[in-house]
Design an enzyme around this catalytic site. Structure first.
Site, PDB file in Angstrom:
ATOM      1  N   GLY A  22       0.905  -1.225  -0.123  1.00  9.31           N
ATOM      2  CA  GLY A  22       0.058  -0.005  -0.040  1.00  9.31           C
ATOM      3  C   GLY A  22       0.669   1.301   0.037  1.00  9.31           C
ATOM      4  O   GLY A  22       1.983   1.224  -0.162  1.00  9.31           O
ATOM      5  N   HIS A  25       2.422   4.540  -5.032  1.00  9.32           N
ATOM      6  CA  HIS A  25       3.315   5.836  -5.922  1.00  9.32           C
ATOM      7  C   HIS A  25       3.403   5.181  -7.264  1.00  9.32           C
ATOM      8  O   HIS A  25       3.035   4.159  -7.622  1.00  9.32           O
ATOM      9  CB  HIS A  25       4.534   6.024  -4.974  1.00  9.32           C
ATOM     10  N   GLU A  26       3.901   6.161  -7.943  1.00  8.22           N
ATOM     11  CA  GLU A  26       4.253   5.866  -9.432  1.00  8.22           C
ATOM     12  C   GLU A  26       4.852   4.675  -9.673  1.00  8.22           C
ATOM     13  O   GLU A  26       4.705   3.845 -10.553  1.00  8.22           O
ATOM     14  CB  GLU A  26       4.784   7.114 -10.095  1.00  8.22           C
ATOM     15  N   HIS A  28       4.437   1.711  -8.062  1.00  6.11           N
ATOM     16  CA  HIS A  28       3.383   0.680  -8.140  1.00  6.11           C
ATOM     17  C   HIS A  28       2.600   0.785  -9.348  1.00  6.11           C
ATOM     18  O   HIS A  28       2.104  -0.272  -9.801  1.00  6.11           O
ATOM     19  CB  HIS A  28       2.755   0.977  -6.731  1.00  6.11           C
ATOM     20  N   GLY A 138       8.934  -4.634  -8.672  1.00  4.66           N
ATOM     21  CA  GLY A 138       9.777  -3.494  -8.826  1.00  4.66           C
ATOM     22  C   GLY A 138      11.294  -4.119  -8.732  1.00  4.66           C
ATOM     23  O   GLY A 138      11.646  -4.930  -7.860  1.00  4.66           O
ATOM     24  N   ASP A 141      13.694  -3.214  -5.362  1.00 11.68           N
ATOM     25  CA  ASP A 141      13.819  -4.312  -4.460  1.00 11.68           C
ATOM     26  C   ASP A 141      14.478  -5.468  -5.192  1.00 11.68           C
ATOM     27  O   ASP A 141      13.821  -6.517  -5.499  1.00 11.68           O
ATOM     28  CB  ASP A 141      12.670  -4.683  -3.611  1.00 11.68           C
TER      29      ASP A 141
HETATM   30  O1  PAF Z   1       7.761  -4.991  -1.901  1.00  5.77           O
HETATM   31  C1  PAF Z   1       6.593  -5.168  -1.107  1.00  5.77           C
HETATM   32  O2  PAF Z   1       5.921  -4.148  -1.192  1.00  5.77           O
HETATM   33  C2  PAF Z   1       6.587  -6.542  -0.255  1.00  5.77           C
HETATM   34  O3  PAF Z   1       7.633  -6.801  -0.038  1.00  5.77           O
HETATM   35  C3  PAF Z   1       5.807  -7.449  -0.952  1.00  5.77           C
HETATM   36  C4  PAF Z   1       6.326  -8.253  -2.134  1.00  5.77           C
HETATM   37  C5  PAF Z   1       4.383  -6.906  -1.181  1.00  5.77           C
HETATM   38  C6  PAF Z   1       5.664  -8.548   0.218  1.00  5.77           C
HETATM   39  O4  PAF Z   1       5.034  -8.048   1.256  1.00  5.77           O
END
Ligand code: PAF
Length: 272
Positions: A22, A25-26, A28, A138, A141
Site C-alpha cells: 500500500g 506511488h508511481e 506501483h 519492482g 527491491d
Molecule cells: O515489495 C513489497 O511491497 C513487499 O515486500 C511485498 C512483495 C508486497 C511482500 O509483502
C-alpha cells in the site's frame, strides 16, 4: 479471492498480480501498467506484512492510506484489491515459513536476517490465494526480486515473474513508500544514492573493472553528505548476489543507506 480467481481462469482470462504493502506511488502504478500489457486483468494486494519486519523496525509507522490506494487502483483499472487482515493470513497456530538457503545471506539480508523469510512466506501465500498467471515486482527491491524468482523456480510455482524498471522522482530519487519519512533537509543526502550509482556506472563504462575501486569511490561520495550511515555498498552477481571483485560479466551495484532515520535502498546495473 480464490473463488474469484478460479472464475477468471475458467473464463480463460489471464491474471496479472501486483503485490504491494500500500501507500501506492508511481512505481506501483507502473507495475499495474506492466500487468495490463501482459494479462486480461490486474489484481493488487495491499497488505503490510508483519513477518517481514523485525522487532524495532517500522511496522507500526509504515505509511497507510487505504482510501487513496483504492482511488489510484480504480484509476489504473485494477479489477480486485485483496487486502486481508493480519489474522486472516496468519491465524493462530500458523507455523509454516518459506526460507531460502543462500540469497537472503547477502545485501539487505545481513542487517535484516528475518526479512526475506517473511517476504518469501507472504508472497507464496499470496500466490496460492490470488492464483495469478504473471506477477510483477519492482527492480528497486532487487534482492527481493531475485529471491522471488528463485523461490518460484525451486517450488515450481506456475507463475511468470516480471521485473519492472525503477521509477524515479524528477531529481532521481528512487520512488518508495518510505520516502515519506524523509525530512526536507534530508533530500540532498538521499540523492547521494542515485548520484553515486550514476557515478559508479560512469566509472565502469570508462573501463574501471576493479569493484573495490568503484565501491570505495561510492562510499566516499555518500559519506560526504550529512546524516548518512551506509549499511552496505556492494557490487555483485545479479543472480547469485555473490560479491564480485572484477567486473568482467553482468554486475549490479546495490546499496542501502540510512538518511536520518530512513533506510533507503537503490541499485543500478554496472554491466549488462
Ligand atoms: O515489495 C513489497 O511491497 C513487499 O515486500 C511485498 C512483495 C508486497 C511482500 O509483502
Amino acid at each position: 479471492m480464490q473463488a474469484r480467481s478460479d472464475l477468471s481462469r475458467r473464463q480463460g482470462r489471464k491474471i496479472a498480480f501486483v503485490p504491494t504493502m500500500g501507500f501506492l506511488h508511481e512505481g506501483h502504478l507502473s507495475l499495474m501498467k506492466a500487468g495490463h500489457k501482459r494479462a486480461d486483468e490486474v489484481l493488487v494486494s495491499i497488505f503490510v506484512n508483519p513477518t517481514q519486519f523485525a522487532p524495532g523496525e517500522d511496522l507500526e509507522a509504515y505509511p497507510r492510506d487505504f482510501d487513496r490506494d483504492c482511488r489510484l487502483c480504480e484509476k489504473e483499472g485494477v479489477s480486485v484489491i485483496f487486502s486481508p487482515d493480519v489474522k486472516e493470513l496468519y491465524p493462530d497456530g500458523f507455523q509454516t515459513y518459506v526460507t531460502l538457503e543462500k540469497l537472503p545471506h547477502h545485501l539487505c539480508g545481513i542487517s535484516r536476517p528475518t526479512h526475506f523469510r517473511g517476504v518469501a512466506t507472504v508472497v507464496s501465500k499470496l500466490f496460492n490465494i490470488v492464483k495469478p498467471h504473471v506477477a510483477i515486482f519492482g527492480e528497486k527491491d532487487f534482492q527481493q526480486l531475485q529471491v522471488i524468482r528463485r523461490m518460484v523456480k525451486d517450488m515450481n510455482f506456475d507463475i511468470e515473474i516480471v521485473g519492472a524498471p525503477i521509477v524515479r522522482e524528477a531529481d532521481g530519487l528512487a520512488m518508495s513508500s518510505r520516502n515519506t519519512y524523509l525530512k526536507p533537509e534530508h533530500r540532498i543526502s538521499a540523492l547521494s544514492l542515485c548520484n553515486s550509482l550514476k557515478k559508479a556506472k560512469e566509472m565502469a563504462d570508462a573501463g574501471i573493472s576493479d569493484a573495490k575501486t568503484i565501491i570505495d569511490a561510492t562510499i566516499k561520495q555518500i559519506s560526504g553528505y550529512p546524516e548518512t550511515a551506509i549499511d552496505y555498498v556492494a557490487v555483485c552477481d545479479p543472480e547469485t548476489l555473490e560479491d564480485m571483485k572484477i567486473i568482467d560479466r553482468p554486475a549490479v551495484m546495490a546499496l542501502a543507506v540510512k538518511v536520518g532515520k530512513t533506510r533507503l535502498i537503490d541499485n543500478m546495473m554496472l554491466k549488462t
